[in-house]
Write a protein that holds these residues in place. Structure first.
Motif, PDB file in Angstrom:
ATOM      1  N   LYS A  80     -74.710  10.533 -46.668  1.00 36.98           N
ATOM      2  CA  LYS A  80     -73.843  11.285 -45.764  1.00 36.98           C
ATOM      3  C   LYS A  80     -74.580  12.452 -45.088  1.00 36.98           C
ATOM      4  N   HIS A  81     -75.350  13.206 -45.860  1.00 39.33           N
ATOM      5  CA  HIS A  81     -75.940  14.440 -45.360  1.00 39.33           C
ATOM      6  C   HIS A  81     -77.448  14.263 -45.192  1.00 39.33           C
ATOM      7  N   LYS A  82     -77.894  14.078 -43.957  1.00 42.01           N
ATOM      8  CA  LYS A  82     -79.303  13.826 -43.689  1.00 42.01           C
ATOM      9  C   LYS A  82     -80.155  15.089 -43.716  1.00 42.01           C
ATOM     10  N   ASN A  83     -79.520  16.237 -43.516  1.00 44.72           N
ATOM     11  CA  ASN A  83     -80.255  17.494 -43.437  1.00 44.72           C
ATOM     12  C   ASN A  83     -79.927  18.386 -44.631  1.00 44.72           C
ATOM     13  N   VAL A  86    -101.032  42.209 -62.538  1.00 51.12           N
ATOM     14  CA  VAL A  86    -101.894  42.674 -61.456  1.00 51.12           C
ATOM     15  C   VAL A  86    -101.153  43.599 -60.510  1.00 51.12           C
ATOM     16  N   VAL A  87     -99.982  43.182 -60.030  1.00 50.06           N
ATOM     17  CA  VAL A  87     -99.262  43.956 -59.013  1.00 50.06           C
ATOM     18  C   VAL A  87     -97.979  44.574 -59.554  1.00 50.06           C
ATOM     19  N   SER A  88     -97.726  44.438 -60.839  1.00 46.25           N
ATOM     20  CA  SER A  88     -96.483  44.930 -61.440  1.00 46.25           C
ATOM     21  C   SER A  88     -95.297  44.201 -60.803  1.00 46.25           C
ATOM     22  N   GLY A  89     -94.277  44.915 -60.350  1.00 41.24           N
ATOM     23  CA  GLY A  89     -93.115  44.240 -59.785  1.00 41.24           C
ATOM     24  C   GLY A  89     -93.353  43.726 -58.377  1.00 41.24           C
ATOM     25  N   TYR A  90     -92.676  42.641 -58.030  1.00 39.30           N
ATOM     26  CA  TYR A  90     -92.745  42.092 -56.683  1.00 39.30           C
ATOM     27  C   TYR A  90     -91.435  41.381 -56.376  1.00 39.30           C
ATOM     28  N   GLY A  91     -91.225  41.087 -55.114  1.00 37.64           N
ATOM     29  CA  GLY A  91     -90.033  40.364 -54.682  1.00 37.64           C
ATOM     30  C   GLY A  91     -90.311  39.636 -53.390  1.00 37.64           C
ATOM     31  N   GLY A  92     -89.384  38.773 -52.995  1.00 39.50           N
ATOM     32  CA  GLY A  92     -89.576  38.024 -51.768  1.00 39.50           C
ATOM     33  C   GLY A  92     -88.444  37.063 -51.522  1.00 39.50           C
ATOM     34  N   PHE A  93     -88.636  36.186 -50.543  1.00 37.63           N
ATOM     35  CA  PHE A  93     -87.632  35.192 -50.206  1.00 37.63           C
ATOM     36  C   PHE A  93     -88.331  33.931 -49.705  1.00 37.63           C
ATOM     37  N   GLY A  94     -87.610  32.833 -49.729  1.00 40.11           N
ATOM     38  CA  GLY A  94     -88.142  31.569 -49.254  1.00 40.11           C
ATOM     39  C   GLY A  94     -87.080  30.764 -48.528  1.00 40.11           C
ATOM     40  N   LEU A  95     -87.526  29.911 -47.625  1.00 42.90           N
ATOM     41  CA  LEU A  95     -86.662  29.007 -46.874  1.00 42.90           C
ATOM     42  C   LEU A  95     -87.261  27.609 -46.903  1.00 42.90           C
ATOM     43  N   SER A  96     -86.399  26.600 -47.035  1.00 44.27           N
ATOM     44  CA  SER A  96     -86.846  25.214 -47.077  1.00 44.27           C
ATOM     45  C   SER A  96     -85.934  24.343 -46.215  1.00 44.27           C
ATOM     46  N   TYR A  97     -86.534  23.332 -45.602  1.00 44.57           N
ATOM     47  CA  TYR A  97     -85.763  22.360 -44.819  1.00 44.57           C
ATOM     48  C   TYR A  97     -86.248  20.958 -45.159  1.00 44.57           C
ATOM     49  N   LYS A  98     -85.292  20.039 -45.336  1.00 42.97           N
ATOM     50  CA  LYS A  98     -85.613  18.632 -45.583  1.00 42.97           C
ATOM     51  C   LYS A  98     -84.774  17.758 -44.667  1.00 42.97           C
ATOM     52  N   ARG A  99     -85.404  16.732 -44.120  1.00 46.32           N
ATOM     53  CA  ARG A  99     -84.726  15.756 -43.265  1.00 46.32           C
ATOM     54  C   ARG A  99     -84.904  14.372 -43.868  1.00 46.32           C
ATOM     55  N   HIS A 100     -83.790  13.701 -44.155  1.00 51.03           N
ATOM     56  CA  HIS A 100     -83.828  12.329 -44.653  1.00 51.03           C
ATOM     57  C   HIS A 100     -83.854  11.383 -43.457  1.00 51.03           C
ATOM     58  N   LEU A 101     -85.003  10.785 -43.206  1.00 53.15           N
ATOM     59  CA  LEU A 101     -85.142   9.855 -42.091  1.00 53.15           C
ATOM     60  C   LEU A 101     -84.396   8.559 -42.361  1.00 53.15           C
ATOM     61  N   SER A 102     -84.304   8.198 -43.632  1.00 58.11           N
ATOM     62  CA  SER A 102     -83.560   7.016 -44.084  1.00 58.11           C
ATOM     63  C   SER A 102     -83.223   7.245 -45.546  1.00 58.11           C
ATOM     64  N   ASP A 103     -82.686   6.237 -46.218  1.00 57.63           N
ATOM     65  CA  ASP A 103     -82.403   6.401 -47.640  1.00 57.63           C
ATOM     66  C   ASP A 103     -83.674   6.326 -48.481  1.00 57.63           C
ATOM     67  N   TYR A 112     -91.706   9.216 -50.028  1.00 59.74           N
ATOM     68  CA  TYR A 112     -91.021   7.924 -50.057  1.00 59.74           C
ATOM     69  C   TYR A 112     -90.369   7.739 -51.411  1.00 59.74           C
ATOM     70  N   ARG A 113     -89.138   7.233 -51.423  1.00 60.62           N
ATOM     71  CA  ARG A 113     -88.397   6.977 -52.660  1.00 60.62           C
ATOM     72  C   ARG A 113     -88.392   5.493 -52.962  1.00 60.62           C
ATOM     73  N   LEU A 114     -88.804   5.146 -54.183  1.00 63.46           N
ATOM     74  CA  LEU A 114     -88.811   3.765 -54.640  1.00 63.46           C
ATOM     75  C   LEU A 114     -87.837   3.621 -55.798  1.00 63.46           C
ATOM     76  N   PRO A 115     -86.704   2.922 -55.609  1.00 61.07           N
ATOM     77  CA  PRO A 115     -85.762   2.742 -56.725  1.00 61.07           C
ATOM     78  C   PRO A 115     -86.392   1.909 -57.845  1.00 61.07           C
ATOM     79  N   VAL A 116     -86.229   2.371 -59.076  1.00 61.75           N
ATOM     80  CA  VAL A 116     -86.730   1.649 -60.242  1.00 61.75           C
ATOM     81  C   VAL A 116     -85.637   1.650 -61.299  1.00 61.75           C
ATOM     82  N   TRP A 117     -85.943   1.052 -62.428  1.00 64.78           N
ATOM     83  CA  TRP A 117     -84.977   0.956 -63.505  1.00 64.78           C
ATOM     84  C   TRP A 117     -84.460   2.342 -63.877  1.00 64.78           C
ATOM     85  N   TRP A 118     -83.159   2.539 -63.727  1.00 61.50           N
ATOM     86  CA  TRP A 118     -82.471   3.742 -64.194  1.00 61.50           C
ATOM     87  C   TRP A 118     -82.998   5.017 -63.554  1.00 61.50           C
TER      88      TRP A 118
END
Length: 236
Positions: free
Chosen positions: A32-35, A48-65, A90-96
């Motif tokens: 249903k949801h390709k993006n 080394v740097v003691s405390g730190y912080g940050g943020f991240g962004l990710s995007y995935k596109r399903h071209l097919s199943d 690439y996703r390869l379906p296998v046993w379970w």
């Protein structure tokens, strides 16, 4: 005797097909949801740097199943680290479950040390309802100033276990691995807890607690680190 063996094989085949039809992995296209887009905040402490912080962004596109592509960026203060990558798989379906064949090209910039790191990784992941196993190889090139070196082969390995099947709307698990979103190492292994929970049909809450003990072959300036991550994923 032969009849009993045939019956057992048929029963095993039926159970296997039912398991494949019922199991929809954490990373598999749901039809249903390709993006998918996710964002998270990260905070931690290292020697080394003691405390730190940050943020991240990710995007995935399903071209097919079966096929997917994606990209990620991350910014950390304290370490003065900027990271990005592009990937596909690439996703390869296998046993379970499913086997994922993934490739990633990554770049890290450590402004504090005027250092650059370029990584290429190819990994194989077997994701099952309760467990996953991951193995792979990385090519790592590190450069700071006029000095640089290359590690042509760095083993990637990881294991994780969840308390509930991945089809459930929430889950908690354990993991150990020698990689994270934006680095691959030799024997600096990460240990931690992770979780996810479905808020709506399209949105998930996720997070993890990660402990990285000191290691003699670290690719990073940090030799000991504890960090936490909390984020949201939206699919449409």
């Amino acid at each position: 005797m032969n009849r009993i063996i045939v019956i057992l094989c048929l029963l095993l085949g039926t159970i296997t097909m039912q398991a494949q039809n019922a199991f929809v992995g954490q990373h598999r296209y749901d039809g249903k949801h390709k993006n998918e887009i996710s964002g998270y905040a990260i905070a931690g402490n290292n020697v080394v740097v003691s405390g730190y912080g940050g943020f991240g962004l990710s995007y995935k596109r399903h071209l097919s199943d079966r096929w997917h592509v994606g990209a990620d960026v991350q910014q950390q203060w304290g370490k003065q680290l900027y990271s990005n990558d592009v990937q596909g798989g690439y996703r390869l379906p296998v046993w379970w479950g499913d086997i994922y064949i993934d490739g990633k090209l990554m770049y890290n910039r450590y402004n504090r040390w005027n250092a650059n790191e370029t990584i290429g990784n190819l990994s194989l992941t077997w994701e099952m309802p309760y467990f996953y196993l991951r193995v792979g190889e990385s090519y790592i090139h590190w450069k700071t100033g006029d000095f640089g070196y290359t590690e042509p082969l760095t083993l990637t390995f990881g294991f994780g276990a969840m308390i509930r099947p991945r089809t459930n709307s929430w889950n908690i698990g354990l993991f150990f691995r020698n990689y994270d979103d934006f680095y691959y190492e030799n024997w600096n292994i990460n240990w931690g807890l992770n979780f996810y929970g479905r808020l709506t049909k399209q949105m998930y809450l996720f997070g993890e607690l990660n402990i990285r003990p000191a290691g003699s072959m670290s690719q990073l300036a940090s030799k000991y680190e504890t960090s936490g991550k909390l984020g949201l994923k939206y699919a449409w």
